[in-house]
Scaffold this motif. Sequence first.
Motif, short mmCIF file in Angstrom:
data_model
loop_
_atom_site.label_atom_id
_atom_site.label_comp_id
_atom_site.label_asym_id
_atom_site.label_seq_id
_atom_site.Cartn_x
_atom_site.Cartn_y
_atom_site.Cartn_z
N GLU A 34 -35.28 26.73 -34.67
CA GLU A 34 -35.56 27.90 -34.13
C GLU A 34 -34.20 28.61 -34.06
O GLU A 34 -33.24 28.17 -34.01
CB GLU A 34 -36.10 27.83 -32.48
N SER A 35 -34.36 30.20 -34.29
CA SER A 35 -33.36 30.78 -34.32
C SER A 35 -32.77 31.09 -32.77
O SER A 35 -33.44 31.19 -32.08
CB SER A 35 -33.47 32.38 -34.87
N LEU A 36 -31.23 31.22 -32.90
CA LEU A 36 -30.75 31.62 -31.40
C LEU A 36 -31.11 33.16 -31.41
O LEU A 36 -31.02 33.92 -32.40
CB LEU A 36 -29.28 31.21 -31.50
N THR A 37 -31.12 33.50 -30.05
CA THR A 37 -30.99 35.05 -29.87
C THR A 37 -29.52 35.64 -29.62
O THR A 37 -29.32 36.72 -29.95
CB THR A 37 -31.49 35.35 -28.31
N GLU A 41 -21.04 31.68 -32.11
CA GLU A 41 -19.44 31.69 -32.19
C GLU A 41 -19.12 32.96 -31.10
O GLU A 41 -18.16 32.51 -30.08
CB GLU A 41 -19.08 32.10 -33.36
N CYS A 42 -19.49 34.00 -31.05
CA CYS A 42 -18.99 35.13 -30.39
C CYS A 42 -19.78 35.75 -29.27
O CYS A 42 -19.54 36.68 -28.66
CB CYS A 42 -18.48 36.35 -31.33
N ARG A 58 -27.91 30.66 -36.72
CA ARG A 58 -27.09 30.40 -35.54
C ARG A 58 -25.88 31.40 -35.16
O ARG A 58 -25.35 31.54 -34.21
CB ARG A 58 -26.57 28.99 -35.57
N TYR A 59 -25.64 32.35 -36.49
CA TYR A 59 -24.58 33.19 -36.13
C TYR A 59 -24.93 34.46 -36.40
O TYR A 59 -25.91 34.94 -37.21
CB TYR A 59 -23.36 32.87 -37.10
N CYS A 60 -24.17 35.43 -35.91
CA CYS A 60 -24.48 37.08 -36.15
C CYS A 60 -23.75 37.28 -37.56
O CYS A 60 -23.18 36.26 -38.30
CB CYS A 60 -23.64 37.81 -35.26
N SER A 65 -20.36 35.67 -42.09
CA SER A 65 -19.49 36.28 -43.08
C SER A 65 -17.98 35.46 -42.99
O SER A 65 -17.67 35.05 -44.39
CB SER A 65 -19.34 37.60 -43.23
N GLU A 66 -17.83 35.36 -41.97
CA GLU A 66 -16.32 34.54 -41.91
C GLU A 66 -16.30 33.03 -42.05
O GLU A 66 -15.55 32.73 -42.77
CB GLU A 66 -15.63 34.98 -40.56
#
Length: 88
Positions: A34-37, A41-42, A58-60, A65-66
């Motif tokens: 399931e995706s995180l909301t 990381e940030c 899991r990441y924005c 990208s980083e």
Amino acid sequence: MAVGWSRDGAVQEQIDATVESEIASARKRLPVGESLTHCQECDASIPEARRKAMPGVRYCVACQSELEKKQKAVALYNRRGSKDSQLK
């Protein structure tokens, strides 16, 4: 056609092994579950459209990208090549 000390087909085998390795590596990096909301990381909010388009995210976008830039920098070297292929 053999090149140098390698046997016939050795170059193609090395290319195939490299491609198969990259495919396996890419599959391991695919998100699952399931995706995180919020970004792991940030802690920024992850848009619903991104969560639907990429299940298990899991990441924005910025953090993803980083992360991909760092992974690409490491993947620039062929570490599976034989000593003979590296000497040529």
